[in-house]
Design a protein around this motif. Sequence first.
Motif, mmCIF file in Angstrom:
data_model
loop_
_atom_site.group_PDB
_atom_site.id
_atom_site.type_symbol
_atom_site.label_atom_id
_atom_site.label_comp_id
_atom_site.label_asym_id
_atom_site.label_seq_id
_atom_site.Cartn_x
_atom_site.Cartn_y
_atom_site.Cartn_z
ATOM 1 N N MET A 130 0.851 -1.185 0.000
ATOM 2 C CA MET A 130 0.000 0.000 0.000
ATOM 3 C C MET A 130 0.890 1.240 0.000
ATOM 4 S SD MET A 130 -2.842 1.167 2.806
ATOM 5 C CE MET A 130 -3.607 -0.444 2.787
ATOM 6 N N THR A 131 0.647 2.209 -0.862
ATOM 7 C CA THR A 131 1.458 3.414 -0.942
ATOM 8 C C THR A 131 1.198 4.299 0.264
ATOM 9 O OG1 THR A 131 -0.232 4.648 -2.123
ATOM 10 C CG2 THR A 131 1.299 3.321 -3.446
ATOM 11 N N ASN A 132 2.165 5.217 0.491
ATOM 12 C CA ASN A 132 1.997 6.178 1.588
ATOM 13 C C ASN A 132 0.736 7.016 1.383
ATOM 14 O OD1 ASN A 132 4.309 5.343 2.880
ATOM 15 N ND2 ASN A 132 5.622 6.815 1.793
ATOM 16 N N PHE A 133 0.459 7.347 0.096
ATOM 17 C CA PHE A 133 -0.730 8.143 -0.208
ATOM 18 C C PHE A 133 -1.995 7.402 0.210
ATOM 19 C CE2 PHE A 133 -4.210 9.099 -3.146
ATOM 20 C CZ PHE A 133 -4.405 10.443 -2.839
ATOM 21 N N SER A 134 -2.041 6.116 -0.068
ATOM 22 C CA SER A 134 -3.212 5.319 0.285
ATOM 23 C C SER A 134 -3.375 5.237 1.798
ATOM 24 C CB SER A 134 -3.101 3.928 -0.308
ATOM 25 O OG SER A 134 -3.134 3.987 -1.720
ATOM 26 N N ARG A 135 -2.213 5.116 2.500
ATOM 27 C CA ARG A 135 -2.298 5.071 3.965
ATOM 28 C C ARG A 135 -2.874 6.379 4.509
ATOM 29 N NH1 ARG A 135 2.993 2.801 3.245
ATOM 30 N NH2 ARG A 135 2.961 0.529 3.545
ATOM 31 N N LEU A 136 -2.434 7.496 3.955
ATOM 32 C CA LEU A 136 -2.969 8.792 4.382
ATOM 33 C C LEU A 136 -4.447 8.902 4.062
ATOM 34 C CD1 LEU A 136 -0.057 11.182 3.343
ATOM 35 C CD2 LEU A 136 -0.708 10.503 5.657
ATOM 36 N N ARG A 137 -4.836 8.372 2.883
ATOM 37 C CA ARG A 137 -6.245 8.407 2.512
ATOM 38 C C ARG A 137 -7.092 7.620 3.502
ATOM 39 N NH1 ARG A 137 -8.250 8.858 -2.516
ATOM 40 N NH2 ARG A 137 -10.197 8.369 -1.427
ATOM 41 N N LEU A 138 -6.547 6.547 4.052
ATOM 42 C CA LEU A 138 -7.285 5.756 5.032
ATOM 43 C C LEU A 138 -7.625 6.586 6.273
ATOM 44 C CD1 LEU A 138 -5.565 2.239 5.036
ATOM 45 C CD2 LEU A 138 -7.972 2.722 4.617
ATOM 46 N N LEU A 139 -6.723 7.492 6.655
ATOM 47 C CA LEU A 139 -6.926 8.299 7.856
ATOM 48 C C LEU A 139 -7.575 9.645 7.565
ATOM 49 C CD1 LEU A 139 -3.526 7.590 9.648
ATOM 50 C CD2 LEU A 139 -5.752 6.544 10.105
ATOM 51 N N ALA A 140 -7.844 9.931 6.294
ATOM 52 C CA ALA A 140 -8.404 11.240 5.933
ATOM 53 C C ALA A 140 -9.750 11.514 6.591
ATOM 54 C CB ALA A 140 -8.515 11.353 4.410
ATOM 55 N N PRO A 141 -10.684 10.528 6.656
ATOM 56 C CA PRO A 141 -11.962 10.810 7.328
ATOM 57 C C PRO A 141 -11.786 11.190 8.802
ATOM 58 C CG PRO A 141 -12.164 8.865 5.955
ATOM 59 C CD PRO A 141 -10.704 9.204 6.003
ATOM 60 N N LEU A 142 -10.883 10.485 9.527
ATOM 61 C CA LEU A 142 -10.642 10.801 10.927
ATOM 62 C C LEU A 142 -10.033 12.193 11.064
ATOM 63 C CD1 LEU A 142 -10.577 9.994 13.901
ATOM 64 C CD2 LEU A 142 -8.349 8.928 13.496
ATOM 65 N N GLY A 143 -9.079 12.510 10.183
ATOM 66 C CA GLY A 143 -8.480 13.845 10.220
ATOM 67 C C GLY A 143 -9.500 14.931 9.957
ATOM 68 N N ALA A 144 -10.420 14.673 9.022
ATOM 69 C CA ALA A 144 -11.458 15.653 8.717
ATOM 70 C C ALA A 144 -12.394 15.841 9.907
ATOM 71 C CB ALA A 144 -12.239 15.224 7.480
ATOM 72 N N VAL A 145 -12.750 14.739 10.566
ATOM 73 C CA VAL A 145 -13.632 14.830 11.740
ATOM 74 C C VAL A 145 -12.994 15.687 12.821
ATOM 75 C CG1 VAL A 145 -14.565 13.500 13.676
ATOM 76 C CG2 VAL A 145 -14.896 12.693 11.346
ATOM 77 N N ILE A 146 -11.735 15.418 13.125
ATOM 78 C CA ILE A 146 -11.047 16.173 14.179
ATOM 79 C C ILE A 146 -10.955 17.654 13.805
ATOM 80 C CG2 ILE A 146 -8.850 16.470 15.370
ATOM 81 C CD1 ILE A 146 -8.483 13.416 15.149
ATOM 82 N N SER A 147 -10.603 17.939 12.553
ATOM 83 C CA SER A 147 -10.493 19.334 12.110
ATOM 84 C C SER A 147 -11.828 20.062 12.219
ATOM 85 C CB SER A 147 -9.990 19.387 10.662
ATOM 86 O OG SER A 147 -8.691 18.859 10.560
ATOM 87 N N ASN A 148 -12.888 19.403 11.817
ATOM 88 C CA ASN A 148 -14.197 20.056 11.811
ATOM 89 C C ASN A 148 -14.782 20.195 13.214
ATOM 90 O OD1 ASN A 148 -14.144 20.389 9.005
ATOM 91 N ND2 ASN A 148 -14.900 18.304 8.682
ATOM 92 N N LEU A 149 -14.443 19.279 14.105
ATOM 93 C CA LEU A 149 -14.869 19.450 15.491
ATOM 94 C C LEU A 149 -14.143 20.633 16.127
ATOM 95 C CD1 LEU A 149 -15.126 15.769 16.825
ATOM 96 C CD2 LEU A 149 -16.979 17.308 16.132
ATOM 97 N N LEU A 150 -12.889 20.803 15.793
ATOM 98 C CA LEU A 150 -12.152 21.979 16.280
ATOM 99 C C LEU A 150 -12.782 23.270 15.746
ATOM 100 C CD1 LEU A 150 -8.448 20.735 15.994
ATOM 101 C CD2 LEU A 150 -9.798 21.051 18.084
ATOM 102 N N LEU A 151 -13.265 23.225 14.522
ATOM 103 C CA LEU A 151 -13.952 24.384 13.944
ATOM 104 C C LEU A 151 -15.229 24.688 14.734
ATOM 105 C CD1 LEU A 151 -14.128 26.498 11.686
ATOM 106 C CD2 LEU A 151 -15.256 24.760 10.266
ATOM 107 N N ALA A 152 -15.908 23.649 15.216
ATOM 108 C CA ALA A 152 -17.109 23.852 16.035
ATOM 109 C C ALA A 152 -16.758 24.542 17.349
ATOM 110 C CB ALA A 152 -17.799 22.512 16.302
ATOM 111 N N TYR A 153 -15.604 24.211 17.900
ATOM 112 C CA TYR A 153 -15.158 24.900 19.118
ATOM 113 C C TYR A 153 -15.022 26.403 18.880
ATOM 114 C CZ TYR A 153 -14.076 20.753 21.948
ATOM 115 O OH TYR A 153 -14.163 19.612 22.698
ATOM 116 N N VAL A 154 -14.467 26.756 17.749
ATOM 117 C CA VAL A 154 -14.317 28.174 17.408
ATOM 118 C C VAL A 154 -15.689 28.838 17.326
ATOM 119 C CG1 VAL A 154 -13.511 29.808 15.663
ATOM 120 C CG2 VAL A 154 -12.140 27.766 16.196
ATOM 121 N N LEU A 155 -16.643 28.136 16.742
ATOM 122 C CA LEU A 155 -17.995 28.672 16.601
ATOM 123 C C LEU A 155 -18.625 28.908 17.968
ATOM 124 C CD1 LEU A 155 -19.870 29.325 14.185
ATOM 125 C CD2 LEU A 155 -20.914 27.084 14.520
ATOM 126 N N TYR A 156 -18.502 27.956 18.880
ATOM 127 C CA TYR A 156 -19.052 28.107 20.227
ATOM 128 C C TYR A 156 -18.356 29.234 20.982
ATOM 129 C CZ TYR A 156 -22.114 23.979 20.359
ATOM 130 O OH TYR A 156 -23.136 23.081 20.152
#
Length: 696
Positions: A1-27
């Motif tokens: 599996m390429t490094n790119f594919s490994r990163l793609r596997l974790l992309a949904p988790l990274g997006a969730v964490i980033s967007n939850l942090l954005l919610a903190y800013v909103l609150y």
Amino acid sequence: MTNFSRLRLLAPLGAVISNLLLAYVLYFLARIIYLAVNYSYFEAGLTWPHLMEILSGGLVFDTSAILVTNIPYIVLMLLPWHGKETWGYYTFCRWVYIVINGLALALNLCDCVYFRYTMRRTTYTVFSEFSNEGNLGGIFLTEVFRHFYLVALFALLVWCVWRLYRMPLAPPHPRTSASPHPRTSASPLIYALVMLLSLCALAPFVVAGIRGGFATAVRPITISNANQYADRPVEAALVLNTPFSIYRTIGKTAFVVPPYFDSEQELATVYTPIHTPLLQEGPGEVTVYTPIHTPLLQEGPGEVTSAKKDSGEVAPFTPKNVVVLIVESFGREYIGALNKSLDNGHYKGYTPHIDSLIARSVTFTHSYCNGRKSIDGMPSILSSIPMFVEPFFLTPASMNHVTGIAGLLAEKGYQTAFFHGAQRGSMGFMAFARSTGFQHYYGREDFNADPRFDGDDEFDGMWAIWDEPFLQYYAAKMSEMKQPFMTAVFTASSHHPYQVPEKYRDTYPDEGIVIHKCIRYTDMALGRFFQTASRQPWFRNTIFILTSDHTNLSDHAYYQTDLGGFCSPIIIYEPGNPDRHPEMQHKIAQQIDILPTVMGMLHYDKPYFGFGIDLFSTEPSDTWAVNYLNGIYQYVKHGHVLQFDGQKTRAVYSLQDSLMQHNLLGKTSFQPQMERELKAIIQQYMERMTQDRLMP
């Protein structure tokens, strides 16, 4: 599996964490807006270090709210299904996120406005409170226009969140709807395993964040936990957020019995809400049951004593009419006669007619309401039941057996009626009135049906019949009743959206803050009511009680404090009693004292239930008041106010310290006694609510 594919596997988790942090800013931004809009209520003692403490506490409650509300989003994003790796699916997730957090932002911004009326965050009971109202759309639109800047901020912040939202996929190629990158080369099984592990790894943090900590001993945080970051009860509203306050109160038991006293006997020796009037035992003797707050022949707390009477007879029951006027938002701040030292003695107020009435009445130097909403005022005034935790008749305890002034006097042969110029069922008043003994209810429909009044022209277009005509209707209907009667009226015009009838627009123009013109109009309506009443045959055989349901908008710092926000007038006018001399009594008074005081004035001769005291039979040193704000009980007695969080005293202030700036915790000899008495009041309240013991 390429490094790119490994990163793609974790992309949904990274997006969730980033967007939850954005919610903190909103609150965080929502809390700053909340502070800015209501700054005058928080500025006292709000140093930078304390503001940082409040904001850090707010982070705890924001974490809980963000994680609870975003659970659907988190699950959708980390669903262990390989087929979700498409731009369309993740766009759907984006919309779920925007709707959830946009709604949370809207609730927080709406509470920026509502706070001024309640001094607390909105809880789930708000949906019950307004469930019978048909004009909420008009109210909402009025507020949208009045607070357009909040609407603009809402739109701007939602747009920014949309733009800053992180997608787990790169945008599709401009010439095709497909993603430029194929799905990860990992097999569906490996992909599902990675997503499942991501969910499992995130789950403990979500649970801990919702509960308020990782330790097993940590109980899920509640609204009252906000007080550990606040120096004053009002600041708890700034620590909290509205989504948390709403979801945390869904299905929760409002009343929990605290174990302050081990036995009913011990509790009753300190305080009891059962009133037993003077009962004749033999020639010249009376038996008196005296709770600690009633200084009648007291030998010890709650003891029964026998004593010689001053005169040979116990006064018989006196069947006088009783008229209770509950005036919407008519806080003590607006009344010139009750604020002679305000503005260095130059304050005139907005109530010349009530000022004139006060000159002929008994009033009190320190008078308070027991809640901050109309639905708090009704039980307090008419049934001597204060508001603790949540409004009484929005809880299951409202199904308890309960009575009030109307029910007690109906047993004595009184005719009883309740008047409210809104449609029947509004605010739940009709249900409460019937449950507490009112035989008749007159609302907007009844006014409209009366040929003496023009109902179509007298409706304010939003809530109810204008005060002036409805109070005239009130007087007319009482003249049709057989004496003795007991009635209560709840006015409506000094209320949002703060308008006066068209014919009075020039008479009562805008001045000061928006409510002042309405106060002037309602004051005039009350003046006209008393003019009409004074010409009726029942007038001189009547006891009039005038108070407000709660306080409202304020432009003086004293009335924006934790205690100042509860300052309501209590005016007792008895025109046919030459022995009732007009005076300002140096006593503490509260709405729950109205029922016992009226019973005392009538020489009511049966046991009855009421959390308050008879003001005219109680020495000034034994008068007291209690209220509840953001998890803090406030107990006023001995020239001080004690703030108690249910476990310990957090502050004590002198009543002379009007801005509540100097905490005397541990520095006054009254503190232990006040703590013991307040605990007894709370435990009696909770036990009787949960055990259906609101009758003698």
